[in-house]
Write a protein that holds these residues in place. Structure first.
Motif, PDB file in Angstrom:
ATOM      1  N   THR A 227       0.813  -1.206   0.000  1.00  0.00           N
ATOM      2  CA  THR A 227       0.000   0.000   0.000  1.00  0.00           C
ATOM      3  C   THR A 227       0.855   1.268   0.000  1.00  0.00           C
ATOM      4  N   SER A 228       1.967   1.247   0.723  1.00  0.00           N
ATOM      5  CA  SER A 228       2.823   2.437   0.751  1.00  0.00           C
ATOM      6  C   SER A 228       3.408   2.738  -0.624  1.00  0.00           C
ATOM      7  N   ALA A 229       3.923   1.706  -1.288  1.00  0.00           N
ATOM      8  CA  ALA A 229       4.500   1.920  -2.613  1.00  0.00           C
ATOM      9  C   ALA A 229       3.428   2.248  -3.644  1.00  0.00           C
ATOM     10  N   TRP A 230       2.269   1.622  -3.538  1.00  0.00           N
ATOM     11  CA  TRP A 230       1.204   1.868  -4.518  1.00  0.00           C
ATOM     12  C   TRP A 230       0.697   3.306  -4.428  1.00  0.00           C
ATOM     13  N   ASN A 231       0.568   3.834  -3.221  1.00  0.00           N
ATOM     14  CA  ASN A 231      -0.001   5.172  -3.028  1.00  0.00           C
ATOM     15  C   ASN A 231       1.028   6.284  -3.116  1.00  0.00           C
ATOM     16  N   ASP A 232       2.286   5.959  -3.319  1.00  0.00           N
ATOM     17  CA  ASP A 232       3.308   7.006  -3.360  1.00  0.00           C
ATOM     18  C   ASP A 232       3.125   7.889  -4.588  1.00  0.00           C
TER      19      ASP A 232
END
Length: 299
Positions: A227-232
C-alpha cells in the motif's frame, strides 16, 4: 392446607431473582447501544465520500457537477469507467511491476535484519538498530534532490520503475526491520538454542527455524509495503513520467485533463487506482490485524 397454599402461591425466591432485571445488565445494554450508535455514525461519516465517488462515476458529462453531487444519476453510464480504464490500464500494470518486487525485497531484507538484531547480539547492535530507524523519520522532501543526483547521475539507474523499486526497497527497510524485530522477540528462545545445539549457524537457523514461523510477520509487512508503494506520489513525480510512471502519476494527469469536462471520469479513475489496495485490505485485513497482534505479546 394453608401451608400448601402458601407454597403454591407466588414465585420462589430464586425465580424472583431471575425475573427481576439487573441494574448492571441494563447499564451494559445501554453502553453497548451507545457504542453501536457511535460506530454507525463513524461508518456513515467515512462512507459518505465513497458514496459520492461511486455515484458520480456513473454520471454523464452534463449530469456530474458539484450541485448534483448527492443526487443519483439521471442516466447511468459506463463511459467514464471505459475512458478511465483505457487511460490508466498501462500505468496500473507498471504499478504492479513496481510494488510487487519492492514489497518482497524489502520484506526479506527486513526479516533478516530483524532476526539478527533480535537474536544474534553483536557489539553496538542497539546503535545500529537506532540508526536504521532514523530512516523512518527523514522526510522525503529533504532528500529527494540528493537521491535524484545519486540514482540518475552517479549510478545511472534508469528513471521510471527501476528507480522507484530501489527507492521503495531502501525506504521500506526501517519499518520492516522494526516490525520483524518486535515479532521475533516473541519467538521462544528455546527454538534458537536448540538449533545452536544441533550445530546450525545463523543462516541455517534463520532458514529452518525462523522462516517457517514468520508468515504472520510477512503478511503484515507485505500489506504495509504494498500500500505504501502503490499510493506514493512524491517519488513518482521526481523519478518517473506519465509514460513510464505508476498509476498515481497517471491518475493526476488524467484528472487534471478531465476535471473541467467530466467529473465522472475523475471519480472512476480514482476508484480504479485505489481498487488494488482496497482488495488487499478486504481480503487480507484480518490476517494483517492477526499478524500485528501476534508480535505484540512476548512469550
Amino acid at each position: 392446607m394453608s401451608a400448601t397454599t402458601a407454597t403454591v402461591s407466588g414465585p420462589k425466591p430464586d425465580e424472583r431473582l431471575r425475573l427481576a432485571p439487573r441494574p448492571r445488565e441494563r447499564r451494559f445494554s445501554g453502553a453497548r447501544t451507545l457504542r453501536y450508535a457511535l460506530l454507525l455514525l463513524f461508518l456513515v461519516f467515512v462512507l459518505t465520500p465513497v458514496y459520492v465517488l461511486v455515484v458520480t462515476s456513473f454520471k454523464g458529462a452534463g449530469d456530474a457537477s458539484p450541485d448534483t453531487a448527492w443526487a443519483l444519476p439521471s442516466t447511468w453510464t459506463l463511459e467514464n469507467w471505459s475512458a478511465a480504464w483505457e487511460a490508466l490500464a498501462p500505468a496500473i500494470g507498471r504499478s504492479f511491476l513496481m510494488v510487487v518486487p519492492a514489497a518482497i525485497i524489502s520484506s526479506v531484507l527486513g526479516s533478516m535484519n530483524g532476526f539478527v538484531l533480535s537474536r544474534w547480539r553483536f557489539p553496538y547492535a542497539n546503535l545500529v538498530f537506532t540508526l536504521i530507524l532514523f530512516g523512518m523519520f527523514i522526510p522525503y522532501q529533504a532528500v529527494v534532490i540528493p537521491l535524484a543526483q545519486l540514482l540518475t547521475v552517479t549510478l545511472q539507474v534508469p528513471t521510471g520503475i527501476p528507480s522507484l523499486i530501489i527507492l521503495h526497497v531502501v525506504y521500506g527497510i526501517p519499518i520492516t526491520t522494526l516490525i520483524f524485530r518486535n515479532y521475533y522477540e516473541s519467538v521462544p528462545g528455546e527454538l534458537i538454542e536448540a538449533a545452536r545445539v544441533d550445530g546450525a549457524g545463523m543462516l541455517r537457523t534463520y532458514a529452518s527455524v525462523i522462516l517457517p514461523v514468520s508468515l504472520p510477520g510477512f503478511v503484515v509487512v507485505l500489506i504495509w509495503q504494498f500500500t505504501s508503494a502503490w499510493n506514493d506520489f512524491l517519488f513518482a513525480v521526481f523519478f518517473a513520467s506519465s509514460q513510464n510512471g505508476p498509476v498515481t502519476l497517471a491518475l493526476n494527469n488524467f484528472a487534471n485533463g478531465a476535471l473541467l469536462q467530466n467529473y465522472g471520469q475523475s471519480m472512476a479513475g480514482a476508484l480504479l487506482a485505489s481498487a488494488p489496495t482496497l482488495v488487499v485490505y478486504i481480503v487480507l485485513g484480518k490476517y494483517f490485524v492477526g499478524g500485528m497482534m501476534s508480535g505484540s505479546v512476548k512469550g
